[in-house]
Write a protein that holds these residues in place. Structure first.
Motif, PDB file in Angstrom:
ATOM      1  N   LYS A 328       0.836  -1.197   0.000  1.00 44.04           N
ATOM      2  CA  LYS A 328       0.000   0.000   0.000  1.00 44.04           C
ATOM      3  C   LYS A 328       0.874   1.252   0.000  1.00 44.04           C
ATOM      4  CE  LYS A 328      -3.720  -2.293   2.457  1.00 44.04           C
ATOM      5  NZ  LYS A 328      -4.296  -2.596   3.764  1.00 44.04           N
ATOM      6  N   GLN A 329       0.445   2.239  -0.756  1.00 42.56           N
ATOM      7  CA  GLN A 329       1.113   3.544  -0.757  1.00 42.56           C
ATOM      8  C   GLN A 329       0.065   4.625  -0.964  1.00 42.56           C
ATOM      9  OE1 GLN A 329       4.893   4.444  -0.652  1.00 42.56           O
ATOM     10  NE2 GLN A 329       4.360   2.621   0.515  1.00 42.56           N
ATOM     11  N   PHE A 330       0.199   5.683  -0.253  1.00 45.59           N
ATOM     12  CA  PHE A 330      -0.731   6.829  -0.347  1.00 45.59           C
ATOM     13  C   PHE A 330      -2.173   6.388  -0.057  1.00 45.59           C
ATOM     14  CE2 PHE A 330       2.849   7.783  -3.215  1.00 45.59           C
ATOM     15  CZ  PHE A 330       3.313   8.953  -2.649  1.00 45.59           C
ATOM     16  N   GLY A 331      -3.052   7.372  -0.166  1.00 44.62           N
ATOM     17  CA  GLY A 331      -4.462   7.113   0.079  1.00 44.62           C
ATOM     18  C   GLY A 331      -5.222   8.415   0.003  1.00 44.62           C
ATOM     19  N   PRO A 332      -6.523   8.359   0.218  1.00 46.05           N
ATOM     20  CA  PRO A 332      -7.298   9.596   0.126  1.00 46.05           C
ATOM     21  C   PRO A 332      -6.836  10.597   1.180  1.00 46.05           C
ATOM     22  CG  PRO A 332      -8.719   7.666   0.362  1.00 46.05           C
ATOM     23  CD  PRO A 332      -7.328   7.205   0.614  1.00 46.05           C
ATOM     24  N   PRO A 333      -6.848  11.893   0.845  1.00 47.77           N
ATOM     25  CA  PRO A 333      -6.460  12.882   1.849  1.00 47.77           C
ATOM     26  C   PRO A 333      -7.387  12.815   3.060  1.00 47.77           C
ATOM     27  CG  PRO A 333      -7.297  13.937  -0.164  1.00 47.77           C
ATOM     28  CD  PRO A 333      -7.296  12.479  -0.408  1.00 47.77           C
ATOM     29  N   ASP A 334      -6.877  13.218   4.184  1.00 41.34           N
ATOM     30  CA  ASP A 334      -7.656  13.224   5.435  1.00 41.34           C
ATOM     31  C   ASP A 334      -8.203  11.845   5.777  1.00 41.34           C
ATOM     32  OD1 ASP A 334      -7.220  15.966   5.367  1.00 41.34           O
ATOM     33  OD2 ASP A 334      -9.036  16.263   4.159  1.00 41.34           O
ATOM     34  N   SER A 335      -7.472  10.836   5.452  1.00 46.57           N
ATOM     35  CA  SER A 335      -7.933   9.487   5.790  1.00 46.57           C
ATOM     36  C   SER A 335      -6.707   8.670   6.184  1.00 46.57           C
ATOM     37  CB  SER A 335      -8.612   8.867   4.565  1.00 46.57           C
ATOM     38  OG  SER A 335      -8.504   7.476   4.613  1.00 46.57           O
ATOM     39  N   ASP A 336      -6.928   7.711   7.070  1.00 54.17           N
ATOM     40  CA  ASP A 336      -5.807   6.840   7.449  1.00 54.17           C
ATOM     41  C   ASP A 336      -5.633   5.713   6.437  1.00 54.17           C
ATOM     42  OD1 ASP A 336      -5.317   8.279   9.657  1.00 54.17           O
ATOM     43  OD2 ASP A 336      -6.513   6.995  11.020  1.00 54.17           O
ATOM     44  N   ARG A 337      -6.615   5.610   5.579  1.00 54.78           N
ATOM     45  CA  ARG A 337      -6.616   4.464   4.668  1.00 54.78           C
ATOM     46  C   ARG A 337      -5.496   4.593   3.620  1.00 54.78           C
ATOM     47  NH1 ARG A 337      -9.307   2.411   0.040  1.00 54.78           N
ATOM     48  NH2 ARG A 337     -10.409   4.344  -0.428  1.00 54.78           N
ATOM     49  N   GLU A 338      -4.740   3.521   3.508  1.00 58.92           N
ATOM     50  CA  GLU A 338      -3.724   3.476   2.452  1.00 58.92           C
ATOM     51  C   GLU A 338      -4.230   2.534   1.367  1.00 58.92           C
ATOM     52  OE1 GLU A 338       0.653   4.136   4.007  1.00 58.92           O
ATOM     53  OE2 GLU A 338      -0.263   2.379   4.930  1.00 58.92           O
ATOM     54  N   VAL A 339      -3.811   2.812   0.158  1.00 60.19           N
ATOM     55  CA  VAL A 339      -4.403   2.096  -0.975  1.00 60.19           C
ATOM     56  C   VAL A 339      -3.400   1.105  -1.574  1.00 60.19           C
ATOM     57  CG1 VAL A 339      -5.299   2.473  -3.321  1.00 60.19           C
ATOM     58  CG2 VAL A 339      -5.980   3.991  -1.458  1.00 60.19           C
ATOM     59  N   PRO A 340      -3.857  -0.143  -1.814  1.00 63.60           N
ATOM     60  CA  PRO A 340      -2.951  -1.104  -2.470  1.00 63.60           C
ATOM     61  C   PRO A 340      -2.562  -0.597  -3.859  1.00 63.60           C
ATOM     62  CG  PRO A 340      -4.955  -2.201  -1.691  1.00 63.60           C
ATOM     63  CD  PRO A 340      -5.175  -0.725  -1.519  1.00 63.60           C
TER      64      PRO A 340
END
Ligand SMILES: Cc1cc2nc3c(=O)[nH]c(=O)nc-3n(C[C@H](O)[C@H](O)[C@H](O)COP(=O)(O)OP(=O)(O)OC[C@H]3O[C@@H](n4cnc5c(N)ncnc54)[C@H](O)[C@@H]3O)c2cc1C
Length: 665
Positions: A328-340
């Protein structure tokens, strides 16, 4: 698998469902991919899964070479390489299974693959196909058991692709009933020969045969290189080729001969023999035809390398896709979620089209192996025309598959970032070891010219077979196309249609459903036909103008290669379409169908400049194809793990920590 259904799935739920749902689909898909040679694939998978056969990294050269020799003997003990040889000599008599087993070995250390290829496929294959019954009786058992390690000594320093001009000589001495083998100069020494530098005890040597002062062209002879203790024999000089970019577990070397004598019976004489009273005889009178018939029997090597390149590509894709699903790298702003990584469109775009092309090539390879098996299981020699067709198909699939390997392995390496650069994750060896697949068993560029010559000959026959009326119509259509292509009116028309039709409209093509297989097939055929007729016209007008044929061909060489590529792409597309049609399992058919569309549309997309240039595509249509490929890649992303699990690569052979099925993120 609908777009809507895909869109409604969130990443999280897709990830969760993958864990539970993918296995049965992957198994079904694997079984379908394996096809009729499922058993041998499973057999070889079980062997290479053993920790003993884990791919090697960083081992000292001679130790590596000896280990690979030892592994080759263990393959011989297991017995599956025997499948290549006839039952009456203790073999398994199943060339299709043999080549498929070899393909599966391509997931393991590639030095082992190449060493086995040299020993059983090249050395053994030459004795089998060029030798007679007594050669078979005398040598095949020792070749199959690897007790007699051997070489296939064709290439010379000065001549590789142009085998007909080799310069090693085999001159018959009638008084002694022996051939005298000589290397006239450095340029004529055998070079890059596998098994030569360390282990080979005998070689099939290709040389210009001379009997009673008359030259008979290139023939193959069995020439001992070393004694049983490994000492090089008198008159033979062997040098080590040293370190290579890859495949350093294989001992490639240079061989030179000085006045080396072998008995008359050392000639592998299926296509040309020297009788006891010193006369040369051959069932094929024409020297050229004889040469190409001899070379043609060795085609299994080319087919094998093609399959092995594909296996290495599958390994690379498996590692990169599994990593892309976990990493996972980065993710939506203002979110802890990281994106595969594989949720990013660009990542999907990098990996899904090569995956789809790998599937396409898998089915083309399977078709090629089936044709090879059929041709070599028949009792009679093949008709020239059939042989030529098989050779051209093999040349096309081999060049496409090995170029695809080189490009895809690099893409996969980059897709894994820094982790991809670590040797333990296999890309360094996959890249280095497969690099030469584009060169040996026929240089790819030279092979494509072989394809082109085949299709041009067929084209000439086709035109020759047309009646007068058909011919008038044919040239009329060609002239129309050329005029339309060249006129400004066409461009104007295209612009107008582009402007007024949101989904395009030129040619009537833009009304067609881009998911319609017939439409895709038509475009592939049209491109091929257009390129082919264009080349044929250029060649014909060059020759009609009285120019030198070689020069005329050379001036069109780029065009010739484009035509060959278009031809091979169409053949691959058709093999894929046939496979999708064959599939009766509804749990996997939609996946195959989506892969097929990605392969077809991505290929068209990549060549959109050409289609545009030739008035066969509008801007809106090109954009709609790109959008469709994007959507399909997104659809496939949710099944990516199934699609690589179906390759069935054992973890032990894959070996890359980031690519293992249960690797931690
Ligand atoms: C690791 C390794 C293992 C090998 N093992 C063996 C073995 O066991 N036995 C064996 O006999 N050989 C072996 N070979 C040799 C291999 O088969 C040859 O390298 C291959 O056939 C190409 O020949 P070449 O190297 O002379 O290249 P060339 O034929 O000189 O080609 C060089 C370049 O010129 C281009 N070219 C050539 N002709 C044309 C043309 N007409 N038009 C346009 N471009 C052209 C090619 O595309 C290529 O890019 C091995 C080679 C390697 C590297």
């Amino acid at each position: 698998m609908s777009d809507a259904a895909t869109a409604s799935r969130t990443t999280e739920s897709a990830t969760a469902s993958r864990k539970t749902e993918s296995a049965p689909e992957a198994d079904a898909l694997k079984r379908f991919l394996d096809g009729e040679h499922h058993e041998i694939r499973e057999h070889v998978r079980a062997i290479i899964a053993e920790p003993d056969f884990a791919p090697v990294s960083g081992m000292e050269r001679d130790e590596y070479r000896d280990l690979i020799m030892e592994w080759t003997r263990r393959m011989a003990e297991d017995g599956h390489p025997k499948l290549l040889f006839p039952e009456e000599h203790g073999g398994g008599g199943n060339i299709g299974a043999a080549v498929t087993g070899f393909e599966t070995l391509g997931h393991a250390d590639l030095s082992l693959l190449v060493k086995c290829g040299v020993q059983f496929g090249l050395f053994g294959g030459a004795v089998l196909h060029l030798g007679n019954e007594s050669h078979h009786r005398e040598y095949l058992a020792a070749i199959m058991s690897a007790e007699l390690p051997g070489c296939f000594a064709m290439t010379e320093t000065g001549h590789g692709s142009d085998v007909q001009r080799l310069r090693t000589t085999a001159v018959y001495d009638a008084d002694a009933a022996e051939f005298v083998i000589d290397t006239p100069d450095e340029d004529a020494r055998k070079d890059y020969i596998g098994n030569a530098a360390r282990h080979g005890r005998m070689a099939v040597v290709f040389a210009q045969l001379e009997v009673d002062g008359e030259e008979h062209g290139v023939h193959a002879l069995l020439v001992p290189l070393r004694d049983e203790d490994g000492n090089v024999l008198p008159g033979v000089t062997i040098e080590d080729d040293g370190d290579k970019i890859g495949l350093n577990g294989v001992d490639n070397g240079r061989i030179a001969f000085e006045d080396v004598r072998v008995p008359r019976t050392a000639l592998l004489d299926r296509y040309g023999t020297v009788t006891e009273d010193g006369k040369y005889e051959s069932p094929i009178e024409n020297k050229n035809r004889r040469f190409f018939t001899m070379i043609g029997t060795l085609i299994q090597g080319r087919v094998s390398v093609s399959g092995a390149g594909l296996s290495a590509t599958k390994s690379a894709l498996t590692i990169a896709i599994r990593y892309g699903l976990r990493r996972k790298q980065f993710g939506p702003p203002d979110s802890d979620r990281e994106v595969p990584l594989l949720d990013y469109l660009v990542h999907q775009r990098r990996l899904m089209p090569p995956l789809a092309k790998t599937y396409a090539l898998h089915f083309a390879q399977r078709k090629l192996v089936a044709q090879l098996h059929e041709a070599f299981s028949a009792d009679e020699d093949q008709e020239d025309r059939d042989r030529r067709k098989l050779e051209a198909f093999a040349a096309g699939v081999k060049s496409t598959s090995t170029w695809h390997a080189t490009a895809t392995i690099q893409t996969c390496r980059e897709a894994c970032g820094g982790a991809g650069y670590l040797a333990e994750n296999r890309f360094s060896s996959l890249k280095a070891d497969t690099d030469v697949f584009t060169t040996f068993e026929g240089d790819n560029t030279v092979l494509l010219q072989l394809v082109a010559k085949g299709i041009l000959t067929d084209y000439k026959t086709r035109i020759g077979d047309l009646g007068r009326l058909d011919l008038v119509r044919f040239y009329g259509e060609q002239a129309y196309e050329t005029v339309v292509e060249r006129t400004l009116a066409r461009q104007l028309l295209t612009r107008v249609v582009d402007a007024v039709t949101p989904n395009g409209g030129d040619d009537g093509d833009d009304d067609r459903d881009i998911d319609d297989r017939d439409f895709e097939h038509e475009l592939f055929c049209w491109r091929e036909e257009h390129l082919l007729s264009g080349v044929a016209r250029r060649l014909k007008s060059g020759v009609d103008d009285g120019r030198d044929q070689f020069e005329v061909f050379n001036d069109c060489q780029d065009h010739v290669l484009l035509a060959a590529r278009a031809h091979v792409d169409r053949q691959i597309l058709e093999a894929f379409a046939e496979a999708v049609d064959e599939c009766e399992d509804d749990s996997i058919k939609p996946l195959l169908d989506a892969l097929f569309r990605v392969y077809a549309l991505h290929n068209i997309e990549e060549d959109r400049g050409w289609f545009f240039e030739h008035g066969r595509m509008t801007g809106p249509r090109a954009k709609s194809i790109t959008a469709r490929v994007n959507r399909l890649c997104k659809e496939l992303r949710d099944h990516a793990d199934v699609l690589v699990d179906a390759f069935g690569i054992p973890d032990g052979a894959l070996a890359a920590p980031i690519g293992l099925r249960n690797a931690s993120s």
